[in-house]
Motif scaffolding. Sequence first.
Motif, PDB file in Angstrom:
ATOM      1  N   ARG A 419      61.141  51.109 108.358  1.00 13.73           N
ATOM      2  CA  ARG A 419      60.410  52.366 107.265  1.00 13.73           C
ATOM      3  C   ARG A 419      59.867  53.049 108.371  1.00 13.73           C
ATOM      4  NH1 ARG A 419      63.341  52.549 102.938  1.00 13.73           N
ATOM      5  NH2 ARG A 419      64.672  51.423 101.932  1.00 13.73           N
ATOM      6  N   LYS A 441      65.119  54.742 106.401  1.00  7.62           N
ATOM      7  CA  LYS A 441      64.702  53.126 107.884  1.00  7.62           C
ATOM      8  C   LYS A 441      65.573  53.208 109.155  1.00  7.62           C
ATOM      9  CE  LYS A 441      66.279  49.203 107.269  1.00  7.62           C
ATOM     10  NZ  LYS A 441      67.723  48.137 106.726  1.00  7.62           N
ATOM     11  N   ASP A 515      70.493  49.901 103.882  1.00 11.09           N
ATOM     12  CA  ASP A 515      70.093  51.277 103.823  1.00 11.09           C
ATOM     13  C   ASP A 515      70.196  51.929 105.136  1.00 11.09           C
ATOM     14  OD1 ASP A 515      69.282  53.911 103.116  1.00 11.09           O
ATOM     15  OD2 ASP A 515      67.078  53.179 103.008  1.00 11.09           O
ATOM     16  N   MET A 529      71.742  59.751 102.412  1.00  4.46           N
ATOM     17  CA  MET A 529      71.575  57.833 103.674  1.00  4.46           C
ATOM     18  C   MET A 529      72.609  57.152 101.471  1.00  4.46           C
ATOM     19  SD  MET A 529      69.993  58.020 105.613  1.00  4.46           S
ATOM     20  CE  MET A 529      68.962  55.997 105.343  1.00  4.46           C
ATOM     21  N   ASP A 531      72.501  53.243 100.224  1.00  3.94           N
ATOM     22  CA  ASP A 531      71.717  52.060  99.705  1.00  3.94           C
ATOM     23  C   ASP A 531      72.539  51.284  98.824  1.00  3.94           C
ATOM     24  OD1 ASP A 531      70.472  50.233 100.406  1.00  3.94           O
ATOM     25  OD2 ASP A 531      68.669  51.280  99.709  1.00  3.94           O
ATOM     26  N   ASP A 535      68.773  46.919  96.634  1.00  2.06           N
ATOM     27  CA  ASP A 535      68.361  46.776  97.840  1.00  2.06           C
ATOM     28  C   ASP A 535      67.754  48.910  97.424  1.00  2.06           C
ATOM     29  OD1 ASP A 535      66.137  46.762 100.312  1.00  2.06           O
ATOM     30  OD2 ASP A 535      67.595  48.497 100.251  1.00  2.06           O
ATOM     31  N   TYR A 536      67.656  49.477  96.690  1.00  5.62           N
ATOM     32  CA  TYR A 536      67.547  50.674  96.254  1.00  5.62           C
ATOM     33  C   TYR A 536      66.630  50.844  95.146  1.00  5.62           C
ATOM     34  CZ  TYR A 536      67.529  56.125  95.099  1.00  5.62           C
ATOM     35  OH  TYR A 536      67.086  57.343  94.855  1.00  5.62           O
ATOM     36  N   TYR A 610      60.896  55.192  96.708  1.00  5.84           N
ATOM     37  CA  TYR A 610      61.464  53.771  96.824  1.00  5.84           C
ATOM     38  C   TYR A 610      60.094  53.301  95.684  1.00  5.84           C
ATOM     39  CZ  TYR A 610      62.265  49.129  98.838  1.00  5.84           C
ATOM     40  OH  TYR A 610      62.195  48.004  98.589  1.00  5.84           O
TER      41      TYR A 610
END
Length: 616
Positions: A419, A441, A515, A529, A531, A535-536, A610
Amino acid sequence: MKPACKSCTQEYEHDAGSIRPLKKQIMLRMKIIKNISGILLALVAMTTFYSCSEEVEYTPAEKLDSEQVYFPTSNSSTINLSSVEQSFQIAIMRGKTGDAVTVPLTVTAESGLYGIPNSVTFAQGESTGVITITYDPDAVGFDNYTTIKLSIGSEGYTSPYGLAEYTINVGIPAPWKSLGKGIFIEDFVSALFGVNNIPYQVEIQENQLTPGFFRLVNPFGAAYPYNDPGDWDESKDWYFEIHAEDPTAVYINVQDLGFDWGYGMMRGGSLAGYYIARGQTLEDVKAAGYTGTYKNGVITFPADVLLFAMAAYNNGGLYTANGNGAFTVAMPGVVLADYSLEVAYAGKYTDAKDNIAGVLAEILEAGADVESVRLAVVEGADVAAAAEGIADGSIKAVEVAAKATTVNIPFATAPVAGRYTIVAVAYAGGEAQAVASAEFKYTPPTSETWTARSTGDYVYSLFFTDANDNPVTDPDLTLYQSDADPNRWKIEHWGYDVDFIFTYNVATGEVLVADQEIGYVHPSYGAVMVDDMVDYTGGTNYGKSYYADGVFHFAVIYYVSAGNFGYGEETFTITGAASVTAKTSTLRSGSQKSVTKSSVLRKQFVRNTYLGTPLR
C-alpha cells in the motif's frame, strides 16, 4: 379596510338593517339611564341622611401576639451556589422585635447533600434572623440541583401577612460561559458515510475554571445538516467536549454524540483521548502525532487521528476518522479561509524504457485561498508523518500551482508490492494549511506465467451497466491459473481490458478478490478500484466471495477515495474449456455510474477510508 366589528354587525341585523329603529333604541336607553341615575342619587341622599343620624360600628383587625415569623418574598426561588464555597445563608423575618427567640423550622430536602439547621434565632430587638446551610462542593457536583422546602415549625410563630413556607432549588451551575456561535466542520460521519463536510454554526462554551476546555452545544442535533427529525435525542442537551488547555496538544475523549441513524448511538473522540484514558500521558500521545492544535482561534486535527463508532455496528468498534483532515472548530468571530484540498490516485506512468516511474495524482479540489500544493507518494499510510516530512523537506515533493489538475509524482525509491499513499499539502502564506491523501495498492509487473483453464461469462451489475442501469454480460472471457501459485487466478480482458486477479482455493471453495484497478480513470475522482468486501470492510457483514456449481460469486465494491459507486455481487459462470481466441474488452466509458456522495444516501454506510481492524 378595517375588520368589521362582530357585535356591531349583529346589532344591525337585529334591526333589519334600518338606521331609524336603532336611533329609537338609543333614545330609549338614554331614558333608562336617566331613571337609573335618579334612583342612585336618591340612594346617596338616603345614605347621607342615615349617616348623620346613627354611628357606623367599626371592627378593628385582630391584635397579634405571636412572633409573626415569615419568609420574605425577596428571597430567590433558585440559588446558584459557588464551587469554591461551602455554605450559603437564607434570611427569615419577624414582625415582633422584642426579646430574643429561637423559632423551630421544618425541613424537607430531596437529598442529604446539605446541612440545614432546624431552627432560626432572632437576637433581641432584631427583625431579621439568618440560617446557614452547609454543603460539600465535591459531593454536590455541577448542575445537580436539589429542592429544599423550609416551613415555620409552629403556627404559634407565623404571621397571616407573610409566607410560612419557602421552597428553593439549589445547586452549583456548571462553570461554562457561552462564547457565542462559531463554525463547526465535522469529519466523523462524513468520512464514513460519503458526504460533504458542510460548515455550520454551533454554540461554543468555555469552562471558566479551566481555560481552553471547550464544549459544543448540541452539535449533532437540529443544527447538523444531515439530520432528520427523530435522528437525535431531544431529552437533554448533548455537549461535545474538546480539551485545548495546551494549544499544541489538543485531544478529545471518546464520548456519545447524541444521535443515531439506525446503527446505534454515534460516538466520537480522538486517538489521543483514547490512549490518555488508558494511562498514557499527554506528552506520550503528542509525541505520537495523535493531538490537534488550537491556533488563531481555530482547532484542527491531522488526518486519521480522530475516532468514530456506532454502537450497533461491529460491536461498537472504533474506526479512524477525519480521513479528509477537515475537522475544524472556529471560535466566534473567526473568519475561515478556504484551504480545502482533495486529491485522488489516477494511475501509474512509465519512463522512456516503459518502466513504472511514478503515479498520477488528480487534484480534485483546491480552495480559493490555496496558493500551491506539494505532493509526494510514500509507502504505507502514515499521512501525518508524511505531511511533516513534506513540510520540513525530508520528503522530496512535487510543488504545483493550486489550479493544476493532473500531476506526475515519481517514486522516491524503487516501489515494492504493498500500500502506498499520495499525500498532498496545501500552502498559503508560506505555511502548510491543509492535508489531503489518497491510498492505492501497488502491484509490480511480474514475469509470472499462467495456464488457461476455462472460458466463461462475466456479469457486471455494479459499475459497468447499460444506459438503463441494467447488468451487462461480457461473454467468452478466459480464466487462468498461476503456474507459480495454484491458488492465484485471473480473468483476462476483464473490465477496461485488464486482468481481474483473485485467489481461489479449490479444496475449500473460498475466494478473495484482490484490491486492484479496473483500468478506468474517472474524470472527477481518479482511478477506479475494485476490492473484495471482506478485504474492504475487514469482515463478512456485507457477504463474501465463493465458488459453487460452476459459478464464481464475487462480493465486490467499486470505489475511489471520495466514496463508492456501488457494492454487491457479480458472477462469472464457467461455460467451457479454455479458448485460444483473442478477446478484448467491449466496455465503454459511457456506462459508468456516479459516485455515491449525495446526502440523500447518507444513511447507507459508505466507507471512504481503509478501516482495518477497529479499536476496542
